[in-house]
Scaffold this active site. Structure first.
Site, PDB file in Angstrom:
ATOM      1  N   ARG A   1       0.866  -1.175   0.000  1.00  0.00           N
ATOM      2  CA  ARG A   1       0.000   0.000   0.000  1.00  0.00           C
ATOM      3  C   ARG A   1       0.907   1.230   0.000  1.00  0.00           C
ATOM      4  O   ARG A   1       2.046   1.171   0.487  1.00  0.00           O
ATOM      5  CB  ARG A   1      -0.904   0.025   1.242  1.00  0.00           C
ATOM      6  CG  ARG A   1      -1.845  -1.161   1.377  1.00  0.00           C
ATOM      7  CD  ARG A   1      -2.656  -1.045   2.673  1.00  0.00           C
ATOM      8  NE  ARG A   1      -3.604  -2.148   2.810  1.00  0.00           N
ATOM      9  CZ  ARG A   1      -3.368  -3.264   3.517  1.00  0.00           C
ATOM     10  NH1 ARG A   1      -2.199  -3.422   4.132  1.00  0.00           N
ATOM     11  NH2 ARG A   1      -4.276  -4.215   3.603  1.00  0.00           N
TER      12      ARG A   1
ATOM     13  N   LYS B   1      -2.574  -2.269   7.773  1.00  0.00           N
ATOM     14  CA  LYS B   1      -3.800  -1.785   8.427  1.00  0.00           C
ATOM     15  C   LYS B   1      -3.949  -2.436   9.798  1.00  0.00           C
ATOM     16  O   LYS B   1      -3.615  -3.603   9.981  1.00  0.00           O
ATOM     17  CB  LYS B   1      -5.015  -2.116   7.560  1.00  0.00           C
ATOM     18  CG  LYS B   1      -5.149  -1.210   6.342  1.00  0.00           C
ATOM     19  CD  LYS B   1      -6.454  -1.449   5.630  1.00  0.00           C
ATOM     20  CE  LYS B   1      -6.646  -0.470   4.483  1.00  0.00           C
ATOM     21  NZ  LYS B   1      -7.913  -0.690   3.769  1.00  0.00           N
TER      22      LYS B   1
ATOM     23  N   HIS C   1      -1.913   2.248  -6.054  1.00  0.00           N
ATOM     24  CA  HIS C   1      -2.684   1.026  -5.818  1.00  0.00           C
ATOM     25  C   HIS C   1      -2.758   0.161  -7.077  1.00  0.00           C
ATOM     26  O   HIS C   1      -2.940  -1.050  -6.982  1.00  0.00           O
ATOM     27  CB  HIS C   1      -4.100   1.391  -5.345  1.00  0.00           C
ATOM     28  CG  HIS C   1      -4.517   0.622  -4.123  1.00  0.00           C
ATOM     29  ND1 HIS C   1      -3.857   0.713  -2.913  1.00  0.00           N
ATOM     30  CD2 HIS C   1      -5.518  -0.279  -3.934  1.00  0.00           C
ATOM     31  CE1 HIS C   1      -4.443  -0.080  -2.041  1.00  0.00           C
ATOM     32  NE2 HIS C   1      -5.440  -0.698  -2.625  1.00  0.00           N
TER      33      HIS C   1
ATOM     34  N   ARG D   1      -0.195  -2.383  -6.910  1.00  0.00           N
ATOM     35  CA  ARG D   1      -0.582  -3.435  -5.956  1.00  0.00           C
ATOM     36  C   ARG D   1      -1.560  -4.416  -6.613  1.00  0.00           C
ATOM     37  O   ARG D   1      -1.428  -5.632  -6.490  1.00  0.00           O
ATOM     38  CB  ARG D   1      -1.213  -2.769  -4.724  1.00  0.00           C
ATOM     39  CG  ARG D   1      -1.702  -3.713  -3.633  1.00  0.00           C
ATOM     40  CD  ARG D   1      -2.059  -2.857  -2.421  1.00  0.00           C
ATOM     41  NE  ARG D   1      -2.937  -3.523  -1.476  1.00  0.00           N
ATOM     42  CZ  ARG D   1      -2.522  -4.306  -0.486  1.00  0.00           C
ATOM     43  NH1 ARG D   1      -1.237  -4.550  -0.333  1.00  0.00           N
ATOM     44  NH2 ARG D   1      -3.397  -4.846   0.361  1.00  0.00           N
TER      45      ARG D   1
ATOM     46  N   HIS E   1      -4.363  -8.859   3.554  1.00  0.00           N
ATOM     47  CA  HIS E   1      -5.821  -8.809   3.652  1.00  0.00           C
ATOM     48  C   HIS E   1      -6.294  -9.623   4.852  1.00  0.00           C
ATOM     49  O   HIS E   1      -5.872 -10.771   5.018  1.00  0.00           O
ATOM     50  CB  HIS E   1      -6.474  -9.384   2.384  1.00  0.00           C
ATOM     51  CG  HIS E   1      -6.386  -8.469   1.211  1.00  0.00           C
ATOM     52  ND1 HIS E   1      -6.547  -8.898  -0.097  1.00  0.00           N
ATOM     53  CD2 HIS E   1      -6.142  -7.132   1.119  1.00  0.00           C
ATOM     54  CE1 HIS E   1      -6.421  -7.866  -0.912  1.00  0.00           C
ATOM     55  NE2 HIS E   1      -6.173  -6.796  -0.202  1.00  0.00           N
TER      56      HIS E   1
ATOM     57  N   TYR F   1      -9.523 -10.610  -7.193  1.00  0.00           N
ATOM     58  CA  TYR F   1      -8.549 -10.894  -8.250  1.00  0.00           C
ATOM     59  C   TYR F   1      -8.920 -12.135  -9.056  1.00  0.00           C
ATOM     60  O   TYR F   1      -8.486 -12.276 -10.195  1.00  0.00           O
ATOM     61  CB  TYR F   1      -7.145 -11.016  -7.642  1.00  0.00           C
ATOM     62  CG  TYR F   1      -6.728  -9.709  -7.029  1.00  0.00           C
ATOM     63  CD1 TYR F   1      -6.428  -8.606  -7.828  1.00  0.00           C
ATOM     64  CD2 TYR F   1      -6.708  -9.537  -5.647  1.00  0.00           C
ATOM     65  CE1 TYR F   1      -6.098  -7.389  -7.272  1.00  0.00           C
ATOM     66  CE2 TYR F   1      -6.376  -8.316  -5.082  1.00  0.00           C
ATOM     67  CZ  TYR F   1      -6.083  -7.251  -5.897  1.00  0.00           C
ATOM     68  OH  TYR F   1      -5.779  -6.037  -5.354  1.00  0.00           O
TER      69      TYR F   1
END
Length: 302
Positions: free
Chosen positions: A152, A176, A247, A250, A273, A282
């Site tokens: 990120r 995150k 992004h 990514r 994630h 994806y």
């Protein structure tokens, strides 16, 4: 910011602390939650309704109001998420006994597939970098790291030299929710970073920035906006007309891994994630690619 006027209210101030300390949200996410709450509080203030007395029908009317002013379903869903979080906090704080958001429905939204670059497009963007220029090696290291590691943009700008293990081809990032993860590095990203460190040593690094990997000419940590500008500049030079951002690298990292046969769980780990459902987007990209290949090459489609 719109919400700052409401921070005089002790419950809103307490909610801000709850998001910051209990939920470990980033500053950008924290601001987004409070801005969305401010939209509701503005509406309730105009309707002379105390937020502690809110009923389901008030919230439904609020959503109709959002729709009327042109706020789309995706943005509505984000606002509802913030409102639900606020009323959960009020419930935990014993300010209310019933949650008015419990039956509040989130509008149906389609999953927007992200823009993806081909390997050739990424190579052409990186090839526009002039390594004889002062920031050349830095910019190449930035793009190689974004694509090689799927970071990120916040993880990239906060990357620290002490968390890069060149001999093992790994780097450690804080993602995150302040969660730390190890991410493999490609040989090209590793080499680009080492070349940048040679140039970096010639900079006058400002106090407090000694361990940050990527710095500007003033010797301070790069901003997110600067990363956007670097990518935009080199994409334009390469003649890429797609709308791209950090992004995009990514997304391209994950898509190319999946196309190459990587396990979805492994991709989930590398991207950081929390849920496999986030990573599954994806598979939709890959299925679209497979469908286009079938349409293009299968004899029944000719």
């Amino acid at each position: 910011m719109q919400y700052e006027a409401y921070l005089k209210d002790p419950m809103v101030k307490g909610y801000q602390s709850y998001l910051k300390l209990e939920r470990s949200l980033s500053l950008n996410t924290l601001d987004a939650y409070l801005e969305d709450l401010a939209k509701l509080l503005d509406y309730l203030q105009d309707a002379h309704i105390n937020y502690l007395d809110v009923q389901l029908e008030h919230l439904q009317d609020f959503l109709i109001d959002l729709c009327d002013i042109g706020i789309g379903s995706r943005s509505q869903a984000r606002v509802i998420s913030g409102i639900k979080s606020f009323y959960k906090y009020l419930l935990l704080s014993n300010q209310i006994t019933d949650d008015p958001t419990e039956l509040l429905e989130t509008p149906k939204i389609g999953r927007k597939l992200p823009e993806v670059l081909t390997v050739q497009e990424i190579d052409s963007i990186i090839s526009t970098i002039d390594l004889s220029q002062p920031q050349g090696h830095r910019n190449k290291a930035i793009l190689e790291t974004l694509y090689s590691c799927g970071l990120r943009v916040s993880e990239l700008v906060n990357l620290q030299i002490s968390n890069v293990y060149f001999n093992e081809f790994f780097l450690s990032v804080v993602g995150k929710g302040s969660k730390q993860r190890l991410v493999p590095m490609s040989e090209s990203a590793c080499k680009a970073m080492q070349l940048w460190l040679v140039d970096r040593n010639t900079l006058g690094v400002k106090k407090g920035n000694e361990d940050y990997m990527f710095l500007n000419r003033r010797g301070t940590k790069l901003s997110r906006i600067m990363i956007f500008n670097i990518i935009k500049q080199h994409a334009e030079m390469a003649g890429i007309e797609k709308s791209i951002s950090p992004h995009t690298f990514r997304h391209s990292f994950a898509t190319h891994l999946l196309e190459g046969g990587a396990n979805l769980r492994a991709i989930q780990e590398m991207l950081g994630h929390e849920s496999i459902l986030t990573t599954e987007i994806y598979t939709h990209i890959d299925m679209n690619r497979l469908r286009s290949e079938i349409l293009r090459f299968h004899p029944r489609n000719k």
